[in-house]
Design an enzyme around this catalytic site. Structure first.
Site, PDB file in Angstrom:
ATOM      1  N   HIS A 147      -9.394  -1.788   0.690  1.00  0.00           N
ATOM      2  CA  HIS A 147      -8.451  -2.013  -0.418  1.00  0.00           C
ATOM      3  C   HIS A 147      -8.743  -3.332  -1.131  1.00  0.00           C
ATOM      4  O   HIS A 147      -9.124  -4.319  -0.490  1.00  0.00           O
ATOM      5  CB  HIS A 147      -7.015  -2.090   0.105  1.00  0.00           C
ATOM      6  CG  HIS A 147      -6.492  -0.822   0.667  1.00  0.00           C
ATOM      7  ND1 HIS A 147      -5.590  -0.025   0.009  1.00  0.00           N
ATOM      8  CD2 HIS A 147      -6.747  -0.193   1.848  1.00  0.00           C
ATOM      9  CE1 HIS A 147      -5.300   1.027   0.754  1.00  0.00           C
ATOM     10  NE2 HIS A 147      -5.984   0.950   1.884  1.00  0.00           N
TER      11      HIS A 147
ATOM     12  N   ASP B  96       0.882  -1.165   0.000  1.00  0.00           N
ATOM     13  CA  ASP B  96       0.000   0.000   0.000  1.00  0.00           C
ATOM     14  C   ASP B  96       0.917   1.212   0.000  1.00  0.00           C
ATOM     15  O   ASP B  96       1.495   1.543   1.038  1.00  0.00           O
ATOM     16  CB  ASP B  96      -0.907  -0.031   1.226  1.00  0.00           C
ATOM     17  CG  ASP B  96      -1.754   1.227   1.347  1.00  0.00           C
ATOM     18  OD1 ASP B  96      -1.637   2.129   0.485  1.00  0.00           O
ATOM     19  OD2 ASP B  96      -2.530   1.318   2.321  1.00  0.00           O
TER      20      ASP B  96
END
Length: 256
Positions: free
Chosen positions: A247, A146
């Site tokens: 996500h 990320d």
DNA sequence: ATGGTGGTGCGACCA
């Protein structure tokens, strides 16, 4: 070798999703972020049952936490950025079947100009220096995670609204470019030029339903691995499941 | 609209 990265936003809550997704996609290597678990609480038995004999973790309570999973052994494990004091558990790396793999949970940065934003830029500069060293030692390098940076406006649902905002600001994009300029390539962009492909959607305001997303989760491959990329993508399906992470998992398939 | 949602963990924080 199929490698994937997923910010699970609490491994405790998301373990059923992880189990379902791994059963479907069978990645050989999986980097997780925001596990939010201390190392003693990591669900080793459940993850081993998914076929990951190799498991290395760097966790903490409530915030952050990363894990790296592999079918086989993980060697030369790294859990900190050299010469950078950081109480937050955001990095883990290891060598898997001759491929060096680094999993990152990049600082979010809160807002441009904040203390957390300054920490983000300092953190990214330290990571760049670390990766330069890693690349010199390991030409076959994958850096996943990320990144909390949308590389360019194609990766942003509303570039005007996001202009110079955190996750999209010029200094953040330059910090990412300083990393890719080492000789690392955004695997997704090796196979897809178009806009409108995202990996994160805010939980608020029905952002996923309206596809108001950003592509901030990346898999980077080194020069030596670039020609081995068979496919790369983002799997949005888990974002549609009940109680999802904000996500989606991102992945690359290499012919190594 | 100075909001909204979700995780942690029970009061704020972080994203």
């Amino acid at each position: 070798m199929k490698l994937a990265s997923w910010n699970v936003n609490s491994l405790k809550v998301r373990l059923p999703h992880l189990e379902e997704w791994v059963a479907q996609k069978r990645p050989d290597v999986l980097g997780l972020q925001e596990t939010k678990l201390e190392d003693h609480a990591f669900p080793h038995a459940a993850i081993e049952a998914l076929g990951y004999a190799g498991r290395v973790v760097s966790g903490q309570k409530t915030y952050n936490g990363v894990a790296l999973l592999a079918r086989g052994p993980i060697a030369d494990v790294a859990t900190a950025i050299p010469d950078f004091e950081d109480p937050q558990r955001r990095v883990i790396g290891g060598t898997i079947a001759g491929i060096r793999v680094i999993d990152l949970y990049v600082v979010n940065g809160e807002s441009v100009g904040s203390e957390k934003y300054d920490y983000k830029l300092a953190w990214l500069a330290a990571v760049r220096n670390w990766l330069a060293d890693e690349l010199a030692r390991h030409p076959r390098l994958v850096v996943m995670g990320d990144f909390n940076i949308a590389p360019d406006d194609r990766d942003v649902h509303d570039p005007v609204a996001w202009r110079e905002q955190v996750l999209c600001s010029t200094p953040e994009r330059e910090a990412l470019k300083a990393i890719t300029d080492l000789g690392l390539h955004d695997a997704f962009r090796l196979v897809e030029d178009g806009a409108g492909h995202y990996s994160w959607w805010d939980y608020r305001q029905g952002a996923f339903r309206r596809n108001h997303g950003l592509r901030i989760d990346l898999v980077l491959v080194s020069d030596a691995l670039k020609r081995h990329v068979l496919a790369a993508g983002i799997d949005c399906a888990p974002r549609t499941w009940d109680r999802p992470s904000d996500h989606a998992p991102v992945w690359v398939d290499l012919d190594v």
